[in-house]
Enzyme design. Structure first.
Site, PDB file in Angstrom:
ATOM      1  N   ASP A  79      -6.849   6.971   5.762  1.00 18.95           N
ATOM      2  CA  ASP A  79      -7.037   5.618   5.248  1.00 18.95           C
ATOM      3  C   ASP A  79      -7.694   5.104   6.460  1.00 18.95           C
ATOM      4  OD1 ASP A  79      -4.773   6.156   6.262  1.00 18.95           O
ATOM      5  OD2 ASP A  79      -3.900   4.256   5.724  1.00 18.95           O
ATOM      6  N   GLU A 137      -1.494   5.580   5.191  1.00 20.68           N
ATOM      7  CA  GLU A 137      -0.429   5.750   6.319  1.00 20.68           C
ATOM      8  C   GLU A 137      -0.490   4.083   6.958  1.00 20.68           C
ATOM      9  OE1 GLU A 137       0.937   5.417  10.294  1.00 20.68           O
ATOM     10  OE2 GLU A 137      -1.363   5.494   9.897  1.00 20.68           O
TER      11      GLU A 137
END
Length: 398
Positions: A79, A137
């Site tokens: 991400d 995350e």
């Protein structure tokens, strides 16, 4: 092992190409669509068993070696962050306000190409390798816990992961046994006073003054309530009480973060913030609302697995220095994996010492030395094959 290193070196350009593609097309936490699709497609072309939508948006690919053995998991996150990139490069982010400013694009590229090489060598692999591509995350509750609950660690014997570290020289591997990254929690305190005219403060209970006292009083927690041998951080990051210049605020809101390594310190600080907020507001005849939100627990590396990585790293091309690092106060939901299975999380230096300026993670001008991608893949691959070989040999000898 020599085949591993030589093949990875041959695919280094592809590794960089993948990283730059991902860098140009970043996706925010819990909004990833194209990235997991790209990852799944890559693994499917390698002939691996692929699960998508794991824990929401995660991808898990499994390589079964040609020989029986243990199971190793390797994890990379994918991400990006809500940051407007300020670098000028041919592969600059194409998405306004979104940027890979923490190296997750590099983590993913390294793991994908490593999977490609290990798939080519699968007849010699003595066990199973699980490639965990994790979403979200950067934003609690994170993707790790959901992926674990969805079975990504089922049957796994050990897990390895790395973080490209832009402030550590390329060629350096940073390691640490025990706590290496902090638990990352947040808190909110809403002070309810009594607003009024700025010219008549005696008729009010000034929430801004009370909030300012709270900011100061909270600093006593680490300095006076926590054992000085225990690391901890209590930081107020935002103070909101916007009004006209001649209005005393009715309410004020403080938000901040708490970072700790020990659970008892974490609990004590949570309680101490409440106690201080209560006392400060009582003294000013105000009320308050307090919310403490737990984020990721501390990342705690297992001793034997960390020592194993250090030993393997000494034989890996590109690794020039091993550094036992200090604990980092940043958080990482890799912690959840290590709560379930043995393993370790190490740092792969990605700083080019020729750069005139070095920008930290989460900065609009963050960048990495792409040579670090190959080093990360080399070490993760070497650790995987060495672990499986040693366990297979141990079984034969027993």
């Amino acid at each position: 092992m020599e085949q591993l290193f030589s093949r990875l070196a041959n695919y280094q350009d592809e590794m960089v190409e993948i990283r730059r593609h991902l860098h140009q097309n970043p996706e925010l936490s819990f909004e990833e669509v194209e990235t997991p699709a790209f990852i799944a497609s890559y693994h499917e072309k390698l002939g691996l068993d692929v699960r998508t939508g794991v824990g929401g948006r995660g991808v898990v690919a499994t390589l079964k070696g040609g020989k029986p053995g243990k199971t190793v998991a390797l994890r990379a996150d994918f991400d990006a962050l809500p940051i407007q990139e300020e670098n000028e490069s041919p592969y600059k982010s194409k998405v306004p306000g979104v940027m890979h400013a923490c190296g997750h694009d590099g983590h993913t590229a390294s793991l994908l190409v490593l999977a490609k090489v290990l798939a080519e060598l699968k007849n010699e692999v003595e066990g199973t390798i699980v490639f965990i591509h994790q979403h979200a995350e950067e934003l609690a509750p994170g993707g790790a816990i959901a992926m674990i609950e969805d079975g990504c660690l089922d049957g796994v014997d050990v897990i390895y992961g790395t973080h490209l570290w832009a402030t550590m020289p390329t060629g350096t591997i940073g390691y640490r046994t025990g706590p290496v990254m902090a638990a990352a929690d947040s808190f909110t305190i809403k002070v309810q006073g009594k607003g009024g005219h700025g010219a008549q403060p005696h008729k009010t209970r000034d929430s801004i003054v009370i909030g300012a006292q709270l900011v100061s009083n909270l600093q006593q927690i680490v300095s006076r309530r926590v054992n000085p041998l225990d690391a901890a951080v209590v930081s107020v990051g935002a103070f909101e009480a916007k009004n006209a210049f001649n209005v005393i605020a009715d309410t004020a809101k403080l938000t901040g973060t708490v970072r700790t390594f020990k659970e008892d310190v974490r609990v004590a600080i949570e309680q101490e913030i409440d106690r201080i907020a209560k006392g400060t507001c009582i003294a000013s005849d105000a009320s308050y609302e307090y919310v403490f939100k737990r984020g990721y627990p501390a990342v705690v590396n297992h001793k034997g697995d960390t020592e194993f990585i250090v030993d393997v790293a000494r034989k890996v091309p590109g690794v020039m220095e091993l550094e036992e690092i200090e604990p980092q106060m940043g958080g990482e939901d890799y912690s959840y994996y290590l709560e379930r299975v043995p393993g370790t999380f190490f740092f792969t230096g990605a700083l080019d010492e020729a750069w005139e300026e070095v920008y930290p993670h989460h900065h609009p001008k963050f960048k990495i030395n792409e040579d670090a991608l190959l080093i990360a893949a080399n070490l993760l691959g070497a650790a995987t094959l060495t672990y499986l070989k040693q366990k297979a040999l141990t079984k034969v000898l027993s």
